[in-house]
Every structure is written in C-alpha cells, then in structure tokens.
Scaffold this motif. Structure first.
Motif, short mmCIF file in Angstrom:
data_model
loop_
_atom_site.label_atom_id
_atom_site.label_comp_id
_atom_site.label_asym_id
_atom_site.label_seq_id
_atom_site.Cartn_x
_atom_site.Cartn_y
_atom_site.Cartn_z
N VAL A 84 7.29 24.78 14.57
CA VAL A 84 6.05 25.47 14.22
C VAL A 84 6.17 26.03 12.81
O VAL A 84 5.28 25.83 11.97
CB VAL A 84 5.75 26.60 15.23
N GLU A 85 7.29 26.68 12.55
CA GLU A 85 7.45 27.27 11.21
C GLU A 85 7.40 26.22 10.13
O GLU A 85 6.77 26.41 9.09
CB GLU A 85 8.79 28.03 11.16
N LEU A 86 8.07 25.10 10.41
CA LEU A 86 8.09 24.01 9.44
C LEU A 86 6.66 23.50 9.19
O LEU A 86 6.24 23.35 8.04
CB LEU A 86 8.96 22.88 9.99
N LYS A 87 5.94 23.28 10.27
CA LYS A 87 4.58 22.75 10.15
C LYS A 87 3.68 23.73 9.38
O LYS A 87 2.86 23.32 8.56
CB LYS A 87 3.97 22.53 11.54
N VAL A 88 3.84 25.01 9.69
CA VAL A 88 3.01 26.02 9.02
C VAL A 88 3.30 26.01 7.52
O VAL A 88 2.38 25.97 6.70
CB VAL A 88 3.29 27.42 9.61
N MET A 89 4.58 26.00 7.17
CA MET A 89 4.91 26.05 5.75
C MET A 89 4.46 24.78 5.04
O MET A 89 3.97 24.84 3.92
CB MET A 89 6.42 26.28 5.56
N GLN A 90 4.59 23.65 5.72
CA GLN A 90 4.12 22.40 5.11
C GLN A 90 2.61 22.44 4.87
O GLN A 90 2.14 22.10 3.79
CB GLN A 90 4.43 21.22 6.04
N VAL A 97 -5.86 23.83 10.24
CA VAL A 97 -6.17 22.60 10.96
C VAL A 97 -5.09 21.55 10.68
O VAL A 97 -4.64 20.84 11.58
CB VAL A 97 -7.57 22.10 10.54
N LEU A 98 -4.62 21.49 9.42
CA LEU A 98 -3.60 20.49 9.06
C LEU A 98 -2.32 20.70 9.86
O LEU A 98 -1.61 19.74 10.17
CB LEU A 98 -3.27 20.60 7.57
N SER A 99 -2.00 21.96 10.18
CA SER A 99 -0.73 22.24 10.85
C SER A 99 -0.66 21.59 12.22
O SER A 99 0.41 21.49 12.81
CB SER A 99 -0.53 23.75 10.98
N MET A 100 -1.79 21.15 12.76
CA MET A 100 -1.77 20.47 14.04
C MET A 100 -1.65 18.95 13.88
O MET A 100 -1.72 18.23 14.86
CB MET A 100 -3.04 20.79 14.84
#
Lengths: 252, 280
Positions: A116-122, A153-156
């Motif tokens: 989750v953290e990785l996706k959020v930061m990306q 939205v991108l984080s999903m």
C-alpha cells in the motif's frame, strides 16, 4: 486484453422524479482508446459516467466493462477496473490526510501494508504531489486537490480512467499541467468535459451527447469542424478552431 | 462610506474562527517530546485529569488550584502559544458564564466571611464552575494542539471507542470546513443584496438552512459514492503505526498518580498549615 474495453448497449435511465437521463445510448470503446464525452449541461454526461462503475443501474439496456457486465454481483471487480475521478475533489478526498486518502482504495482492496505504501508513493509521484502527503485535503489549492484526487484513483491501478470535468475550476497553468499528465497515461480513458480544447489535445475520438442520446461518435477533429452538429447539440467550436478575435484570421 | 452590513461582519468572524481550527492542526505538527507521544497516552492523562477536576464537591475552590500545573506544563513543554489558547478558551467562556449564572441567586446561604463581607454558597460554586471550566477546556485544547484532531480520533479508536463514533468525528472534522464555506457563501450572497434594508427579515435564513441541509445531503451522497467506488464496505482502514513505549508509560505514571494525590489531599491547605505551623 479484452478487459480494458467498455461497451454500452441501448442504455436507458430515468431518474426517480421522471427526468430522462439516458435515452438509448450505445457505443464500444476499445483497449487504450481515449474518448471525450461532450455535451451541453444536462445532456446526460454525468449520468452516463455513473453507469460505468455501477453507481447508477440502467433501467433498460446493459453496460459491460471488459469481461464483466456491470451488475451488483460484479461491482467489486468493475470498480477495481474503472477508476473514477469525481468532478468536485472535495467529494472524493474525505480522509484526514492526503496519504490516508490515496491509501484508502488499496487498503480496501486488502493489499499488504508495505505494498500500500509503495502504491501510494508511486501514485503521488506520478502526479507530482509527494510533498503534500501529510497535508489535510481541505488546505490544498484547487490544482493540488485535483492531482491528489487523480493519485487516489491511480493507486488502485485501474485499467480504465473515467474523469468528470477534470479541468473545471483550474487556472490555466494547472490545466496545462493536467493535460501533460493525462497525456502520459496509457489507460483507456473517458473524459467528460466542456473544455473542447482539452478534448482536442487528449482524445482522438469524441462522443457527443444531447438530451440523453448519442448525436455523434467519431474522430474529434471532424466532429469539432461540424458547426451544425455542434450547434444542434448546444455546443460551440473549440476556441483554438475559431478565428482570431483580433485579426479575424483562422489558424486552421 | 457606509459600514459593511452586520451579516458580512459576523460571517467574517466565523470564517476567522474556523481558520483558527486549522491553526490547531498546524500547532500539532510540532516536534517536541510531548508532540511525539502516542495519542493514547495523552488521551488517558487528559481524561484522568478531567475526571479528577470534575469529581470535586461543588464548593471546592482551593483544591482546584494545583491542577493548573498540568495544562501549564503541557503548554510550556509543547511550545504552544499561551495567548492564542487563552483566546480560544474565552470564545467558549460565555457558555460556562451562563451555566452558573443563577447559582448566586438560588444558593444564598453564607458559607464564610471575608472581612465584613458574607460570601454565599452560590458565589463559591459559581467560581468553582468557572475554574473547572477553565481547567478542562484548556486541557482539551492543549490535547488537540499537541496531537491534532485526527490523531486524537485515531487514539480513541485504538482505545476501543466504537468505530462508527470515531468515523463520525473524523467526517465532522473533514466536512465542517466545506459546510461553513457553503454557509458563508449563502450569507454573503444575501448580504450583498440587502443593502440597508431589512432583507425580508428572518425568512431568507430559514430557506438558507433548508438549502444547506439539501446540499449537505447531496454531498453526503456523492462522498458515499466516491467511497464505494474505492471499495468501501463499512470499514475505515487507516495506515499509521503507533507505538506505546517507555515515554508513554512514563507520561501516564507521572501524571495520573499526581492527579490522584491532588484529588485526595488539598495541597494548598496542607501547604498553608505547614507554613503557619512552621512560624507558630
């Protein structure tokens, strides 16, 4: 990959108060296509978008996202595939901080914390908003809110991006930045907008809605040249196609 | 030049106050050891403090005084602006002033004499209410200024306060700004068109409240949709590591016994007796 496609078949939708929202809308959008959805106020754009991820259910006809028909049973899969950016970022950014908000979707999908953290930061990096991650959403400027709403939205990792008036309320520079950002996305995109110049830059194909019906569906360039069609649908030529107000010359 | 209509002036004030709530969050981003404490430790001590202060007998005055040490140490230790917090306390002060206003009239029994002046129980209990108000509100405000509203909510959740309640609080805090913005715009739109007239009196405000309710319902619906679109199914996931370690234990172990001590013994009287005994 068939799951990045959108297919609408004879969609009808009537609001509970009797207002007709959609009156037989059909189209097919292929993988990786970028499509502008234009039409005057009340033409049914937002209503149509709401059908794309099952926020509204058609009274007649069917919507299909990739392999799934949009039904109550498939909602989870459909909502993971279709990322929806709302018109008013204040509706979309409801968590206490930017980070929490962008993490909301992935956490609901049940991803492990590290991922989750990785996706959020990306996602924040993609929209250039990593520095905002600890800020509360209500303190951001309009442009920042929009960027964060897109990151949320991108984080999903959706396959299809749906946007409702992405350039509304943005200053010219923020709008320009948004256009550049959206150009880099390879998702299948549907952009509902009044900003026809934005549509020209981002979308090869345009669907024109008028009173709940599709009045035109084709290459953006051709549709925006067709003044009678635009006038009949309550629209005007995009500014960049109109003659120069100073010298009267047309640049096209 | 004509003065601005009263409505506009009032609204400006409301705007200002809300902006100040935002400032509490800014204060909470400080980096002192008190800021860094886990919210649960600060919540527990503040709650213990409030319970101790409120549980005194209604005529208590002197025993309350030592309790000021807690908010003062918190304010000093957290580097918080004292004058600013005092102003915030005064904003809510009218409430306490009204609550106790009838005590002096209802309770006229003379409790003690100060020189030739008889002090009635009502005046003593009124003063006691004001002191308690000052203590508890200052403590609650320092808690928020040291921790931040959202983190306080997180602490509440970790302390097993029911989730729906915590989520309600979080949403209230998130949307109070949006709501007041909308209210401010409505009132401004009215005041820009009333000029010096009465502006149809009270009526526009009735319809404004109605409008505000409808808009709020609409927004609630849209927010709910946005949540559903991102997989919300009743659980509010938050990713934030919390750590309850030695500093937290120390914080509680220092303050809570002190509150008990100050609650059980009237320290000012003890001190007074000790000093008078010393000179006797």
């Amino acid at each position: 990959m068939s799951h990045h496609t959108i297919e609408a078949k004879d969609l009808h939708f009537v609001y509970p108060d009797g207002t007709v929202g959609l009156d037989g809308v059909s189209f097919h959008i292929g993988h990786g296509e970028s499509v502008a959805l234009v039409g005057a106020n009340g033409a049914g754009k937002s209503t149509l978008l709401m059908h794309l991820n099952g926020c509204l259910a058609a009274t007649q006809g069917a919507m299909r996202i990739g392999d799934y028909p949009v039904t109550a049973k498939n909602l989870k899969a459909v909502r993971r595939t279709v990322g929806m950016v709302f018109q008013d970022p204040d509706d979309q950014l409801f968590m206490p901080t930017v980070f929490d908000d962008v993490a909301f979707g992935p956490l609901n999908l049940g991803l492990p914390e590290a991922e989750v953290e990785l996706k959020v930061m990306q996602a924040l990096e993609t929209v250039g908003a990593t520095h905002l991650r600890k800020r509360p959403p209500y303190k951001l400027s309009g442009g920042e809110k929009r960027s964060v709403a897109i990151a949320a939205v991108l984080s999903m990792s959706p396959d299809i991006l749906v946007m409702d008036e992405p350039s509304a309320n943005l200053d010219p520079r923020s709008r320009r930045r948004l256009i550049q950002l959206l150009k880099t996305f390879e998702h299948t995109k549907i952009i509902a907008t009044h900003d026809l110049d934005l549509a020209m830059e981002l979308c090869r194909r345009t669907i024109v809605l008028h009173r709940g019906r599709v009045t035109a569906d084709g290459p953006t360039d051709e549709i925006f040249q067709n003044e009678t069609l635009l006038a009949d649908s309550g629209l005007e030529k995009p500014l960049s196609m109109q003659s120069c107000p100073r010298c009267g010359q047309s640049c096209r | 030049m004509t003065p601005p209509p009263g409505g506009a002036r009032r609204m400006f004030k409301i705007d200002q106050n809300l902006f100040d709530i935002g400032r509490m969050d800014t204060l909470a981003t400080g980096g002192t050891p008190l800021h860094r404490l886990d919210p649960r430790a600060k919540l527990i001590t503040t709650l213990a403090f409030i319970v101790a202060v409120v549980s005194f007998d209604k005529y208590t005055l002197s025993a309350l005084i030592p309790f000021f040490v807690f908010p003062l140490v918190m304010i000093a230790g957290g580097g918080l602006p004292f004058a600013y917090l005092l102003r915030k306390v005064l904003v809510v002060a009218p409430f306490a002033l009204f609550v106790g206003a009838f005590n002096p009239l209802l309770d006229r029994e003379i409790l003690f004499r100060l020189g030739g002046l008889g002090i009635s129980g009502g005046w003593v209990s009124y003063l006691s209410i004001l002191i308690r108000f000052g203590l508890t509100v200052t403590a609650a405000l320092t808690l928020i200024a040291l921790t931040g509203f959202n983190t306080v909510c997180l602490g509440l959740e970790k302390l097993a306060v029911p989730r729906p309640f915590v989520i309600q609080l979080l949403f209230l805090y998130r949307y109070i700004f949006v709501l007041t913005d909308e209210a401010a715009r409505l009132v401004r739109a009215r005041s820009l068109r009333v000029f010096e007239a009465s502006g149809l009196g009270f009526k526009p405000f009735v319809s404004m409240v109605g409008h505000l309710l409808l808009r709020t319902l609409d927004r609630a619906q849209r927010v709910h949709l946005a949540m559903r679109c991102r997989g919300f199914e009743g659980q509010m996931p938050v990713l934030r590591p919390t750590h309850f370690g030695l500093p937290e234990v120390r914080h509680i172990a220092l303050w809570v016994p002190l509150f008990v001590l100050m609650r059980v013994y009237n320290l000012p009287i003890k001190l007074g007796l000790w000093i008078t005994g010393f000179f006797a």
